[in-house]
Enzyme design. Structure first.
Site, PDB file in Angstrom:
ATOM      1  N   ASP A   1       0.812  -1.231   0.000  1.00  0.00           N
ATOM      2  CA  ASP A   1       0.000   0.000   0.000  1.00  0.00           C
ATOM      3  C   ASP A   1       0.841   1.276   0.000  1.00  0.00           C
ATOM      4  O   ASP A   1       0.328   2.335   0.361  1.00  0.00           O
ATOM      5  CB  ASP A   1      -0.917   0.057   1.232  1.00  0.00           C
ATOM      6  CG  ASP A   1      -2.062  -0.925   1.147  1.00  0.00           C
ATOM      7  OD1 ASP A   1      -2.264  -1.510   0.074  1.00  0.00           O
ATOM      8  OD2 ASP A   1      -2.754  -1.119   2.161  1.00  0.00           O
TER       9      ASP A   1
ATOM     10  N   CYS B   1     -19.378 -12.258  -8.954  1.00  0.00           N
ATOM     11  CA  CYS B   1     -20.361 -11.479  -8.190  1.00  0.00           C
ATOM     12  C   CYS B   1     -21.784 -11.753  -8.677  1.00  0.00           C
ATOM     13  O   CYS B   1     -22.750 -11.581  -7.916  1.00  0.00           O
ATOM     14  CB  CYS B   1     -20.067  -9.983  -8.318  1.00  0.00           C
ATOM     15  SG  CYS B   1     -18.673  -9.413  -7.313  1.00  0.00           S
TER      16      CYS B   1
ATOM     17  N   CYS C   1     -25.683 -10.211  -7.658  1.00  0.00           N
ATOM     18  CA  CYS C   1     -25.739  -9.722  -6.271  1.00  0.00           C
ATOM     19  C   CYS C   1     -25.377  -8.238  -6.203  1.00  0.00           C
ATOM     20  O   CYS C   1     -24.413  -7.794  -6.815  1.00  0.00           O
ATOM     21  CB  CYS C   1     -24.776 -10.523  -5.399  1.00  0.00           C
ATOM     22  SG  CYS C   1     -24.759  -9.996  -3.671  1.00  0.00           S
TER      23      CYS C   1
ATOM     24  N   CYS D   1     -19.478  -3.147   3.545  1.00  0.00           N
ATOM     25  CA  CYS D   1     -19.646  -3.722   2.208  1.00  0.00           C
ATOM     26  C   CYS D   1     -18.993  -5.089   2.097  1.00  0.00           C
ATOM     27  O   CYS D   1     -19.297  -5.865   1.178  1.00  0.00           O
ATOM     28  CB  CYS D   1     -19.096  -2.776   1.140  1.00  0.00           C
ATOM     29  SG  CYS D   1     -17.301  -2.556   1.161  1.00  0.00           S
TER      30      CYS D   1
ATOM     31  N   CYS E   1     -21.167  -9.308   2.074  1.00  0.00           N
ATOM     32  CA  CYS E   1     -20.815 -10.090   0.888  1.00  0.00           C
ATOM     33  C   CYS E   1     -20.941 -11.587   1.165  1.00  0.00           C
ATOM     34  O   CYS E   1     -20.314 -12.103   2.095  1.00  0.00           O
ATOM     35  CB  CYS E   1     -19.388  -9.767   0.454  1.00  0.00           C
ATOM     36  SG  CYS E   1     -18.826 -10.731  -0.974  1.00  0.00           S
TER      37      CYS E   1
END
Length: 369
Positions: free
Chosen positions: A153, A210, A213, A266, A270
């Site tokens: 990162d 995904c 969804c 979020c 899932c």
């Protein structure tokens, strides 16, 4: 073997990754800036930045002397780059999800910031994963002549883009990398190398699973997920609580709920994360005091107490005043008037941002006109 990836070398690298604790390892070619439109996400990066969706995160919008975004292609900042090794670490060490926050006096700290060392101290995943990545780097340099650079990162690399290209996972509708076996509880570490990839690719881009969804899009309290795989970071709770300096926009505060550092909503909704295995061999542990931490406990901390609790953790980088700004907003959203004394102390204090946030919280609780 010098200068070029071979099937044998790739398998050796994957083995080294498993030995140091990574759950998945892949290799992908690094295209030049002129080829970036063919990359999974890099072709949209310029538009995303131009739309102001990076908020105040200036490190994402840095450009070279020619005006090229450094992160548009790994070769912009590192002309010698030809490939990227992507390693995924499973940071699901157990514990409840953010949707389980029930007590009015508690807040939420993102799962990645719970990590602690086995000796009881804090652990910052940047340092932990970088150490493991460098152990792999030393083995690679001993095996083949090449140039390398490791990041967690911290470098001008679109990690998720390379993760998808390397088959580590697909980019989900919540913009996180999703792996069929691990879900999205995956922290990425990358090693940029000068090794050429025959044909430009090694692994197939991971299949998108995904489907139809849309739970993540529907669950985002601040509307940061403006579309499938489209995030306005300036609206994201993680950005607001970690990166945003100064006052948080008033219209977004109620949506922040009791999140004080990061946001997992979020990811918690899932379906793929319901299948994520707990990493029992991580070499790390969950700092239980950071799971649903008491807002009062966080609010009472002075500089010394904050340093003792968070030295060496991601919260240390954000610093106490910004965290307590978030705590003030969380107190206002808690509905608990028992925080009145702390909020009034802040409201009368010298820190203008904290005072304004505390005043908002007092009004939200009906304790101030």
């Amino acid at each position: 073997m010098s200068g070029v990836w071979t099937a044998e070398l790739i398998e050796r690298v994957k083995g080294w990754g498993a030995e140091v604790g990574f759950a998945v390892v892949g290799v992908a070619g690094a295209p030049g800036a002129e080829d970036a439109e063919g990359v999974v996400t890099a072709g949209r990066f310029e538009d995303w930045v131009s739309a102001g969706r990076a908020g105040e995160m200036g490190y994402l919008t840095r450009r070279d002397e020619g005006g090229e975004l450094l992160r548009r292609s790994a070769r912009v900042a590192m002309p010698w780059a030809r490939s990227v090794v992507v390693c995924g670490f499973n940071y699901n060490l157990g514990g409840v999800g953010s949707l389980g926050v029930s007590e009015a006096g508690s807040g939420w700290i993102g799962r990645y910031a719970w990590l602690g060392s086995e000796d009881g101290g804090a652990a910052d995943y940047h340092d932990v994963l970088l150490g493991r990545m460098r152990a792999m780097e030393q083995r690679l340099l001993a095996a083949v002549e090449c140039r390398t650079r490791c990041y967690v990162d911290t470098g001008p690399v679109l990690e998720r883009d390379f993760a998808a290209r390397a088959g580590v996972g697909w980019i989900g509708k919540n913009t996180c990398v999703l792996n069929e076996g691990l879900g999205s509880w995956v922290l990425l570490a990358v090693m940029v190398t000068s090794l050429e990839v025959p044909g430009g690719e090694v692994a197939m881009v991971a299949a998108d699973r995904c489907g139809s969804c849309t739970r993540c899009l529907e669950a985002c309290p601040t509307g940061a997920l403006v579309g499938a795989r489209e995030m306005d970071a300036s609206l994201c709770i993680a950005y607001l609580t970690i990166e945003k300096k100064g006052e948080v926009p008033v219209e977004l505060r109620e949506g922040m709920g009791r999140q004080v550092f990061g946001c997992d909503i979020c990811q918690d909704v899932c379906p793929w994360n319901g299948k994520s295995p707990v990493n029992v061999a991580s070499g790390l542990r969950v700092r239980e005091e950071l799971v649903n931490p008491g807002l009062g406990w966080l609010g009472r901390m002075d500089d010394g107490g904050f340093k003792r609790a968070f030295k060496g953790s991601p919260l240390e980088r954000t610093k106490r005043k910004r965290v307590q700004r978030n705590v003030a907003i969380a107190m206002g959203n808690s509905g608990d008037v028992g925080f009145e004394a702390q909020l009034r102390t802040w409201a009368a204090g010298e820190d203008a941002v904290l005072a304004e946030s505390a005043g908002w919280a007092l009004r939200k609780l009906g304790l101030l006109e």
